[in-house]
Write a protein that holds these residues in place. Sequence first.
Motif, PDB file in Angstrom:
ATOM      1  N   LYS A   1     105.956 106.463-103.743  1.00  0.00           N
ATOM      2  CA  LYS A   1     106.498 105.092-103.761  1.00  0.00           C
ATOM      3  C   LYS A   1     105.778 104.231-102.724  1.00  0.00           C
ATOM      4  N   THR A   2     105.550 104.772-101.553  1.00  0.00           N
ATOM      5  CA  THR A   2     104.845 104.050-100.490  1.00  0.00           C
ATOM      6  C   THR A   2     103.411 103.754-100.926  1.00  0.00           C
ATOM      7  N   GLU A   3     102.772 104.750-101.528  1.00  0.00           N
ATOM      8  CA  GLU A   3     101.395 104.560-101.985  1.00  0.00           C
ATOM      9  C   GLU A   3     101.328 103.474-103.060  1.00  0.00           C
ATOM     10  N   ARG A   4     102.301 103.481-103.991  1.00  0.00           N
ATOM     11  CA  ARG A   4     102.336 102.430-105.015  1.00  0.00           C
ATOM     12  C   ARG A   4     102.552 101.067-104.365  1.00  0.00           C
ATOM     13  N   GLY A   5     103.476 101.016-103.384  1.00  0.00           N
ATOM     14  CA  GLY A   5     103.726  99.753-102.678  1.00  0.00           C
ATOM     15  C   GLY A   5     102.492  99.259-101.950  1.00  0.00           C
TER      16      GLY A   5
ATOM     17  N   THR B   1      94.255 105.395 -97.197  1.00  0.00           N
ATOM     18  CA  THR B   1      93.387 106.542 -96.929  1.00  0.00           C
ATOM     19  C   THR B   1      94.071 107.534 -96.004  1.00  0.00           C
ATOM     20  N   HIS B   2      94.688 107.023 -94.937  1.00  0.00           N
ATOM     21  CA  HIS B   2      95.378 107.892 -93.979  1.00  0.00           C
ATOM     22  C   HIS B   2      96.555 108.593 -94.640  1.00  0.00           C
ATOM     23  N   GLN B   3      97.324 107.851 -95.435  1.00  0.00           N
ATOM     24  CA  GLN B   3      98.493 108.429 -96.078  1.00  0.00           C
ATOM     25  C   GLN B   3      98.074 109.515 -97.059  1.00  0.00           C
ATOM     26  N   ALA B   4      97.014 109.277 -97.813  1.00  0.00           N
ATOM     27  CA  ALA B   4      96.551 110.280 -98.774  1.00  0.00           C
ATOM     28  C   ALA B   4      96.136 111.547 -98.040  1.00  0.00           C
ATOM     29  N   GLY B   5      95.426 111.405 -96.932  1.00  0.00           N
ATOM     30  CA  GLY B   5      95.033 112.571 -96.135  1.00  0.00           C
ATOM     31  C   GLY B   5      96.223 113.254 -95.502  1.00  0.00           C
ATOM     32  N   HIS B   6      97.163 112.473 -94.992  1.00  0.00           N
ATOM     33  CA  HIS B   6      98.364 113.016 -94.354  1.00  0.00           C
ATOM     34  C   HIS B   6      99.232 113.727 -95.386  1.00  0.00           C
TER      35      HIS B   6
END
Length: 190
Positions: free
Chosen positions: A43-47, A175-180
């Motif tokens: 949801k965060t990534e979509r936002g 990018t950070h969220q995807a890696g995290h």
Amino acid sequence: MCSSDLRLGHSGGAKEEKSKILRDENNALIQRCQRAADEVAAKTERGLQDRVDENQGVRSRLQNEIAETRAKIDHTKDTMAETRAQIRALEEPTDNAATCASFRRQRATREHMHDPVSTRIQEHQMSTHRAHQELLAHHAEEKANLQDLNERLERLKDDLRDKTGALHVDGDCITHQAGHHTLKIGRAHV
């Protein structure tokens, strides 16, 4: 000793069963937490992606406005150059009319009369003076308009810089969220 061994064995078996149940409950809780974390991350990534898309749209509109404003500035500069040329073009007729009027005033006093030529010269002087004043007023308006356009251009450039910075921050977050998120999944499976 047999009965104490039996009790200990029974007690140990019960504890093993309780710990197995507890492990199973913990694994189920871990899976629920992981699913919740995955849903929140998606949801965060979509936002964030929606925000990036919106920001790119705003940046595109700002770039178009900057191009339009630059075109208006160029047009205003061209108009100002034309106005200056028209102001200079009025200098000769104004000088000619002033010279004629001066020559006519130098005549003998008895020749000072209002004839059609004098009237036309005076009308011409007034006409060129009005035109000169109107051109000066237009030129002042053009200067003010150019200043407004330049100020608008600077504000648009500032907005574009801000939006570009925000876009970079959002991109870094994605990018950070995807890696995290990948790291979390990696730890959950270990």
